[in-house]
Design an enzyme around this catalytic site. Sequence first.
Site, PDB file in Angstrom:
ATOM      1  N   ARG A   1      25.826  21.393  85.503  1.00  0.00           N
ATOM      2  CA  ARG A   1      26.788  21.673  84.689  1.00  0.00           C
ATOM      3  C   ARG A   1      27.039  20.672  83.686  1.00  0.00           C
ATOM      4  NH1 ARG A   1      30.455  25.531  87.663  1.00  0.00           N
ATOM      5  NH2 ARG A   1      29.343  25.913  89.774  1.00  0.00           N
TER       6      ARG A   1
ATOM      7  N   SER B   1      40.274  38.532 105.224  1.00  0.00           N
ATOM      8  CA  SER B   1      39.817  37.826 104.125  1.00  0.00           C
ATOM      9  C   SER B   1      38.616  38.733 103.197  1.00  0.00           C
ATOM     10  CB  SER B   1      39.379  36.695 104.015  1.00  0.00           C
ATOM     11  OG  SER B   1      39.201  36.037 102.741  1.00  0.00           O
TER      12      SER B   1
ATOM     13  N   HIS C   1      44.874  35.511  87.819  1.00  0.00           N
ATOM     14  CA  HIS C   1      44.359  36.086  86.959  1.00  0.00           C
ATOM     15  C   HIS C   1      45.472  37.166  86.195  1.00  0.00           C
ATOM     16  CE1 HIS C   1      40.770  33.647  86.444  1.00  0.00           C
ATOM     17  NE2 HIS C   1      40.878  33.541  87.980  1.00  0.00           N
TER      18      HIS C   1
ATOM     19  N   THR D   1      49.527  31.065  89.068  1.00  0.00           N
ATOM     20  CA  THR D   1      49.210  29.837  88.472  1.00  0.00           C
ATOM     21  C   THR D   1      50.043  29.962  87.228  1.00  0.00           C
ATOM     22  OG1 THR D   1      47.637  28.397  87.643  1.00  0.00           O
ATOM     23  CG2 THR D   1      47.323  30.579  87.358  1.00  0.00           C
TER      24      THR D   1
ATOM     25  N   LYS E   1      46.955  29.244  83.602  1.00  0.00           N
ATOM     26  CA  LYS E   1      46.187  30.432  82.729  1.00  0.00           C
ATOM     27  C   LYS E   1      47.011  31.062  81.718  1.00  0.00           C
ATOM     28  CE  LYS E   1      42.573  30.961  86.409  1.00  0.00           C
ATOM     29  NZ  LYS E   1      42.883  29.700  87.197  1.00  0.00           N
TER      30      LYS E   1
ATOM     31  N   THR F   1      51.744  15.122  98.069  1.00  0.00           N
ATOM     32  CA  THR F   1      51.291  14.987  96.618  1.00  0.00           C
ATOM     33  C   THR F   1      52.319  14.585  95.819  1.00  0.00           C
ATOM     34  OG1 THR F   1      49.554  16.950  97.289  1.00  0.00           O
ATOM     35  CG2 THR F   1      50.216  16.335  95.005  1.00  0.00           C
TER      36      THR F   1
ATOM     37  N   THR G   1      28.922  30.220  91.869  1.00  0.00           N
ATOM     38  CA  THR G   1      30.184  30.879  91.676  1.00  0.00           C
ATOM     39  C   THR G   1      29.971  32.472  91.621  1.00  0.00           C
ATOM     40  OG1 THR G   1      30.799  29.087  90.069  1.00  0.00           O
ATOM     41  CG2 THR G   1      31.736  31.125  89.459  1.00  0.00           C
TER      42      THR G   1
END
Length: 435
Positions: free
Chosen positions: A47, A163, A243, A271, A274, A303, A389
């Site tokens: 990458r 799943s 998405h 999210t 995006k 966190t 991916t």
Amino acid sequence: MSPPAVVTPLLAPIPTVTPANPGTARSFYDSFFDLRLQELHREGRYRVFADLERQVGRFPKARLRLADGQEKDVTLWCSNDYLGMGHHPVVIDALCQAAQTYGAGAGGTRNISGTTHLHVMLEESLADLHGKDAALLFTSGYVSNEATLSTLAKVLPDCVIFSDEKNHASMIAGIRASGAEKHIFRHSDLAHLEELLASVARCRPKIIAFESVYSMDGDISPIAAICDLADKYGALTYIDEVHAVGMYGPRGAGVAERDGVMERIDIIEGTLGKAYGVLGGYVASRRGVIDVIRSYAPGFIFTTALPPALLAAARASVEHLKTSQNERLRHQERVQRLKSMLRAAGLPAVQSTSHIVPVIVGDAKLCKAATDMLLAEHAIYVQPINYPTVPRGGERLRLTATPLHSDDDLEALVGALVSVWSKLGLRLRHEGRVA
């Protein structure tokens, strides 16, 4: 009987070393890491990150800084800022004002001084978006999936997770971390899902985890039918809409809202990085579910909280897209035009049912060569999508049109792809290849 075949390992094992000579030990480790990197280079999967400078008012154009110190303007065709909201004046103004008012950072974890009023307001905005009692913010969509799924399956006694086989890596990580029994059903295969559900005692807690829009193929899951099976077998539904949020539905709440089944989903994950153009992840659900995640999830508890400026920017983006249809309508028009142009040119684009447009190459090295040529010869930036991916043989370019791509941009992209396909010896559909 013939002796068993000798299997040569892909990589040489690290020789035994002793702690008495740390310098020698480090050289062995470095050699091992070098071998792993050589493997990636050999397979064409190494990458390379483009050094890009996005500039307000110019998206989808960006400035690319090259290794030799040169710079060039490029057109982005693989951004997840699907609607260009990262450059929207309303979002930028909110970010700047919040930074000037509240400072740079949150100052701690949510539990230790890090919960600001902006956290509270954004969570209320997200709960309202999805018609749920409450929402919970995380630092990213990956963390929200991993933390939520691992926590829920641990808290529920004797839980079983079902799943989809194409679920995102973050969902897989959360399911594995939970330690719960899991069953993987074939992608969007309702018959297989029901077969697996029926194989588990009805009294056991169950979670069906799936996505709405699958980002590599661009297909959309049968949400209502999955909800029907969840009702039949007493399972919770967990949907990843990363998405889709901002993109679909009257207020941008996702495909479940568009299809009128949002109230049937128990936990919605999304999210802010995006279509909303900022950063962060979240889940929305009933108040008790959210409180359990807030109270038990290490990925949330330990966190540092998101900074105030990003919260203000994200909230401005969410609220804007609750009422504005302009971005969504223009975006869908651009996507349909791109698909039509690719089809007319004979390029092997998957005719997806969403805004994601995959163009299949089928070979890692050719995929990397195609993106290198697009960048060097046509100033078009697309990142190659290779294994892991996507499966080997499924290597592709993943094109994402935005409302800000012009007709000239679309024509330049399609013309460049045809040129690259010709130079690499890749066949077009009308030349006999069906991708």
